[in-house]
Design a protein around this motif. Structure first.
Motif, short mmCIF file in Angstrom:
data_model
loop_
_atom_site.label_atom_id
_atom_site.label_comp_id
_atom_site.label_asym_id
_atom_site.label_seq_id
_atom_site.Cartn_x
_atom_site.Cartn_y
_atom_site.Cartn_z
N THR A 57 0.83 -1.21 0.00
CA THR A 57 0.00 0.00 0.00
C THR A 57 0.86 1.25 0.00
O THR A 57 0.58 2.21 -0.73
CB THR A 57 -0.93 0.00 1.23
OG1 THR A 57 -1.71 -1.21 1.23
CG2 THR A 57 -1.85 1.20 1.22
N GLU A 73 -8.68 5.35 -3.90
CA GLU A 73 -8.39 4.13 -3.15
C GLU A 73 -9.66 3.49 -2.61
O GLU A 73 -10.49 4.14 -2.00
CB GLU A 73 -7.44 4.44 -1.98
CG GLU A 73 -7.02 3.21 -1.20
CD GLU A 73 -5.95 3.51 -0.17
OE1 GLU A 73 -5.51 2.57 0.51
OE2 GLU A 73 -5.55 4.69 -0.04
N ASN A 75 -10.94 -0.08 -0.50
CA ASN A 75 -10.61 -1.32 0.19
C ASN A 75 -11.60 -2.37 -0.24
O ASN A 75 -12.78 -2.31 0.11
CB ASN A 75 -10.66 -1.12 1.71
CG ASN A 75 -10.08 -2.31 2.45
OD1 ASN A 75 -10.48 -3.44 2.23
ND2 ASN A 75 -9.13 -2.05 3.33
N ASP A 109 -7.30 -2.13 -2.67
CA ASP A 109 -6.44 -2.74 -1.66
C ASP A 109 -7.13 -3.96 -1.07
O ASP A 109 -8.37 -4.02 -1.00
CB ASP A 109 -6.14 -1.71 -0.57
CG ASP A 109 -4.87 -2.05 0.22
OD1 ASP A 109 -4.22 -3.06 -0.13
OD2 ASP A 109 -4.54 -1.30 1.15
N ALA A 140 -3.88 -4.82 -4.76
CA ALA A 140 -2.91 -5.37 -3.81
C ALA A 140 -3.52 -6.57 -3.10
O ALA A 140 -4.71 -6.55 -2.74
CB ALA A 140 -2.49 -4.31 -2.79
#
Length: 439
Positions: A57, A73, A75, A109, A140
């Motif tokens: 990250t 971004e 999550n 992420d 990620a």
């Protein structure tokens, strides 16, 4: 800055020169991002993966800042439903930037968090976003090798971030001690770095736990830190198993595995021929693994879990102790059996999704769509890719769906090219000023 701020956050790198290790991975990511300046590259997304604490990250944030991108971004473990993803992405892309940046990056992420059935199309929506995107997409993950991520891996440039070496972690811990006015014994820093096993975030947290408020840090001060029981990805687990020198080492691997027993057995079975070249070693290893499989079968049939220890001992110690020659590195392969099962399941799910869309559009049953309409679409797609593109857009088909219908990569590419052309012509038409026909 308040002393209560975690040091892992306080000393988080803000510039590329502050990031230690993984130089090749950083260079690859930088090259890919800069390639967008010349147009859309073949791979529209990057999948960064590696164990926790290696800086995935942080790297994305730093590179976005260095190259002048605004970061959108998300999550992925928090935004799971397809509708949520579409709404958030659309809002982010349709609003103007407040920062005057040269572009934007979509960053998903922790995509590992989208492996459950509750995702309600979230993974499929990420795939759809990647296929349509005109801006870079970065994801990620800690361990992206679940078969559910196969399509994401195929669409992405996969970049691995490795655990940091002990001397690299020591260098960062030394800088922090210097900034905090702490005189640290190198042996103490080495002990912390060694126990962290390449997890920089854990190392910094441990340093703060034992050194905050001190002026000196000695080896005795860190003796109370316990070694963490870490979970490793399947490649590291296999290496630890096949290189084990004792039965105890081999059995201990199970406590460090991030995957379940059945999956681990499949990985061992697939990679035994690559690791053991001696026929006798291979025979003994497969004999132990087959006996373990017999025990697992009896456990499933009888629910007699007292047999589990025998199965696990054979699958680990039995396989490891079959090796007589020195361990040698090999590139481990994903189990082909799981790939075939995954592809068959994915194909069935894709076909089901196509039939639903056809049935909804032309008011027929899914059975009729499967038997009559899909074969007709295949003929149209092959004979007239432009007409096929219009139909695909009307049905909102993605690349995998088109590929399933055509069964021909060149035909699929032609249809996708025509779909992009139709989209561009539509956007161009919307940008033209209104001109009245009559005055």
């Amino acid at each position: 800055m308040s002393v209560n701020v975690p040091w892992a956050e306080k000393y988080r790198p803000r510039r590329l020169v502050e990031i230690v290790g993984n130089k090749k991975a950083i260079s690859t990511l930088m090259t890919w991002l800069k390639s967008w300046e010349k147009g859309i590259p073949n791979k529209r997304a990057v999948l960064l993966y590696g164990p926790p604490g290696v800086g995935k990250t942080t790297l994305v944030h730093v590179i976005a800042n260095e190259l002048g991108y605004e970061l959108i971004e998300l999550n992925a473990s928090d935004i799971r439903r397809a509708e949520e993803l579409e709404r958030v992405i659309a809002r982010a892309l349709n609003t103007s930037s407040l920062f005057g940046t040269k572009g934007r990056i979509i960053f998903f992420d922790e995509i590992d968090g989208m492996s459950g059935t509750e995702d309600q199309g979230g993974l499929a929506k990420i795939v759809d976003i990647i296929e349509r995107t005109r801006i870079p997409v970065i994801m990620a993950a800690n361990d992206p090798w679940d078969p559910k991520f196969r399509t994401l891996r195929n669409l992405s440039l996969v970049i691995r971030l490795n655990r940091l070496r002990v001397h690299e972690v020591m260098r960062i811990l030394g800088r922090i001690c210097m900034s905090e006015g702490i005189k640290a014994d190198p042996a103490a820093l080495k002990a912390i770095a060694t126990m962290a096993e390449g997890d920089l975030r854990s190392a910094i947290n441990d340093l703060q736990a034992v050194a905050q408020g001190r002026k000196f840090l000695t080896l005795e001060d860190v003796q109370g830190l316990g070694r963490r029981i870490r979970e490793y990805d399947v490649f590291t687990v296999l290496k630890m198993l096949f290189s084990a020198r004792t039965a105890e080492e081999a059995k201990a691997v199970l406590s460090r595995s991030a995957i379940d027993y059945d999956m681990l057995i499949q990985w061992i079975h697939e990679n035994l021929p690559y690791q053991y070249k001696d026929p006798e070693e291979l025979w003994k290893a497969y004999d132990a693994l087959s006996r373990a499989d017999v025990y697992f079968g009896r456990i499933r049939r009888t629910q007699n879990w007292s047999l589990l220890s025998y199965a696990l001992d054979l699958a680990t110690a039995g396989v490891a102790m079959a090796r007589k020659h020195p361990y040698h590195f090999v590139k481990y392969q994903f189990p082909k059996r799981l790939l075939m099962l995954s592809r068959a399941k994915s194909a069935r799910q894709l076909r089901e999704a196509i039939c639903k869309r056809i049935a909804r559009q032309i008011h027929v049953s899914k059975r009729y769509a499967n038997a009559e309409i899909i074969p007709l679409l295949k003929v149209i797609f092959e004979a007239n890719p432009m007409m096929g593109a219009k139909i695909a857009k009307a049905l909102d088909l993605n690349k995998d769906m088109i590929d399933l219908i055509t069964g021909d990569e060149r035909c699929t590419k032609a249809i996708l090219k025509n779909m992009r052309q139709i989209e561009e012509e539509k956007e161009e038409g919307e940008r033209k000023p209104f001109s009245p026909l009559f005055t």
